[in-house]
Design a protein around this motif. Structure first.
Motif, PDB file in Angstrom:
ATOM      1  N   PHE A   1       7.116  14.141   3.445  1.00  0.00           N
ATOM      2  CA  PHE A   1       7.525  15.323   2.769  1.00  0.00           C
ATOM      3  C   PHE A   1       6.314  16.267   2.527  1.00  0.00           C
ATOM      4  O   PHE A   1       5.296  15.613   2.188  1.00  0.00           O
TER       5      PHE A   1
ATOM      6  N   ALA B   1       0.644  19.329  -0.984  1.00  0.00           N
ATOM      7  CA  ALA B   1       0.825  17.717  -1.299  1.00  0.00           C
ATOM      8  C   ALA B   1       1.758  17.299  -0.019  1.00  0.00           C
ATOM      9  O   ALA B   1       2.788  17.654   0.336  1.00  0.00           O
ATOM     10  N   HIS B   2       1.116  16.111   0.665  1.00  0.00           N
ATOM     11  CA  HIS B   2       1.899  15.157   1.407  1.00  0.00           C
ATOM     12  C   HIS B   2       2.279  13.793   1.001  1.00  0.00           C
ATOM     13  O   HIS B   2       1.384  13.407   0.457  1.00  0.00           O
ATOM     14  N   LEU B   3       3.568  13.530   1.018  1.00  0.00           N
ATOM     15  CA  LEU B   3       4.043  12.305   0.311  1.00  0.00           C
ATOM     16  C   LEU B   3       5.518  11.830   1.153  1.00  0.00           C
ATOM     17  O   LEU B   3       6.342  12.640   1.306  1.00  0.00           O
ATOM     18  N   ASP B   4       5.167  10.560   1.867  1.00  0.00           N
ATOM     19  CA  ASP B   4       6.464   9.927   2.344  1.00  0.00           C
ATOM     20  C   ASP B   4       6.893  10.999   3.437  1.00  0.00           C
ATOM     21  O   ASP B   4       8.409  10.788   3.561  1.00  0.00           O
TER      22      ASP B   4
ATOM     23  N   ALA C   1       0.990  -1.169  -0.045  1.00  0.00           N
ATOM     24  CA  ALA C   1      -0.004   0.064  -0.086  1.00  0.00           C
ATOM     25  C   ALA C   1       0.718   1.289  -0.137  1.00  0.00           C
ATOM     26  O   ALA C   1       1.862   1.342   0.180  1.00  0.00           O
ATOM     27  N   MET C   2       0.246   2.301  -0.555  1.00  0.00           N
ATOM     28  CA  MET C   2       1.088   3.454  -0.573  1.00  0.00           C
ATOM     29  C   MET C   2      -0.018   4.663  -0.468  1.00  0.00           C
ATOM     30  O   MET C   2      -1.148   4.511  -1.022  1.00  0.00           O
ATOM     31  N   GLN C   3       0.239   5.779   0.011  1.00  0.00           N
ATOM     32  CA  GLN C   3      -0.685   6.844   0.328  1.00  0.00           C
ATOM     33  C   GLN C   3       0.097   8.401  -0.053  1.00  0.00           C
ATOM     34  O   GLN C   3       1.098   8.244   0.316  1.00  0.00           O
ATOM     35  N   ALA C   4      -0.683   9.214  -0.424  1.00  0.00           N
ATOM     36  CA  ALA C   4      -0.461  10.270  -0.632  1.00  0.00           C
ATOM     37  C   ALA C   4      -1.644  11.135  -0.548  1.00  0.00           C
ATOM     38  O   ALA C   4      -2.897  10.969  -0.472  1.00  0.00           O
ATOM     39  N   ASN C   5      -1.823  12.592  -0.015  1.00  0.00           N
ATOM     40  CA  ASN C   5      -2.802  13.619  -0.185  1.00  0.00           C
ATOM     41  C   ASN C   5      -2.383  15.014  -0.435  1.00  0.00           C
ATOM     42  O   ASN C   5      -1.314  15.275  -0.277  1.00  0.00           O
ATOM     43  N   VAL C   6      -3.424  15.696  -0.835  1.00  0.00           N
ATOM     44  CA  VAL C   6      -3.274  17.075  -1.028  1.00  0.00           C
ATOM     45  C   VAL C   6      -4.309  17.838  -0.299  1.00  0.00           C
ATOM     46  O   VAL C   6      -5.423  17.554  -0.255  1.00  0.00           O
ATOM     47  N   VAL C   7      -3.874  18.866   0.458  1.00  0.00           N
ATOM     48  CA  VAL C   7      -4.958  19.722   1.272  1.00  0.00           C
ATOM     49  C   VAL C   7      -4.697  20.983   0.662  1.00  0.00           C
ATOM     50  O   VAL C   7      -3.812  21.756   0.622  1.00  0.00           O
TER      51      VAL C   7
END
Lengths: 144, 144
Positions: free
Chosen positions: B22, B17-20, B2-8
């Motif tokens: 960062f 953007a939030h990823l790993d 599984a892998m996840q990212a989001n943008v607020v």
């Protein structure tokens, strides 16, 4: 229509990515020699999808004069366990907070993005199982 | 896996953007209300592909004890003119500089990434026309 990006090797597994006049560092996972200097490249596909559809939706809602207090799009990907570890499935969560948010208008904005405007969604749709949820003030309003 | 990212949403068309672990800002094109606060989301698909295959290749070449002076991967995308503006074609350019670079080893590293390791390549391959070039010290060594 053309679009260009590049990544230039720095050292170790770190690369500097160049896109739209901006640059940022990307790095590999520590188990492959990365040093946590930036996000890993694969997840940028999830950011690309989330950002593309999120900008469509906020833009459409602004045109509809729908006011949201907060808005976020989360993309949860499932990859194959074996190489090449490609995306099998991505769940797109559209998460809104606000008072008196009109569900029909929000559904309409999300559908317009998915079906008409979002080029990343359209690129991935033939090959990745894409589904979505709309979550309003912590409650799942739509799941497909 | 599984892998996840989001943008607020921040304001205007800007999202964080939030990823790993960062985060970075993305923004829309100015003609859609962007204010040049960060790269646009669609091109992150190109960075994702370039970064994924570039890290494979440098890692394989390091294992083969091939020393390069510089290495860059450029991804040139062609999109449809009509909505949704999806990727039709991406040319991946592997650009090396160095002395006595062994073409066969470089071709082998590139092929291993494209056929075996790069999950972004494997995700896009069924739906986007992908081709590649290997350019060594300014000379096209391989084009497909």
């Amino acid at each position: 229509m053309a679009m260009q990006a590049n990544v230039v090797w720095k050292d170790g597994m770190a690369f500097e990515a160049h896109l739209d006049g901006f640059n940022f560092t990307i790095d590999a996972h520590e188990k492959f020699g990365g040093r946590k200097l930036g996000p890993m490249p694969k997840g940028l596909t999830l950011v690309s999808l989330a950002g593309c559809t999120a900008m469509d939706v906020i833009s459409i809602l602004q045109k509809m004069r729908v006011k949201v207090d907060s808005f976020e799009v989360a993309t949860d990907g499932v990859l194959t366990e074996e190489h090449p570890k490609k995306f099998l499935e991505i769940v797109i969560k559209y998460i809104f907070k606000g008072t008196d948010l009109p569900l029909e208008k929000i559904k309409s904005a999300v559908t317009l993005s998915m079906e008409t405007y979002c080029g990343v969604y359209a690129t991935l749709k033939p090959t990745v199982k894409l589904s979505h949820q709309i979550i309003i003030n912590g409650q799942a309003a739509v799941e497909d």
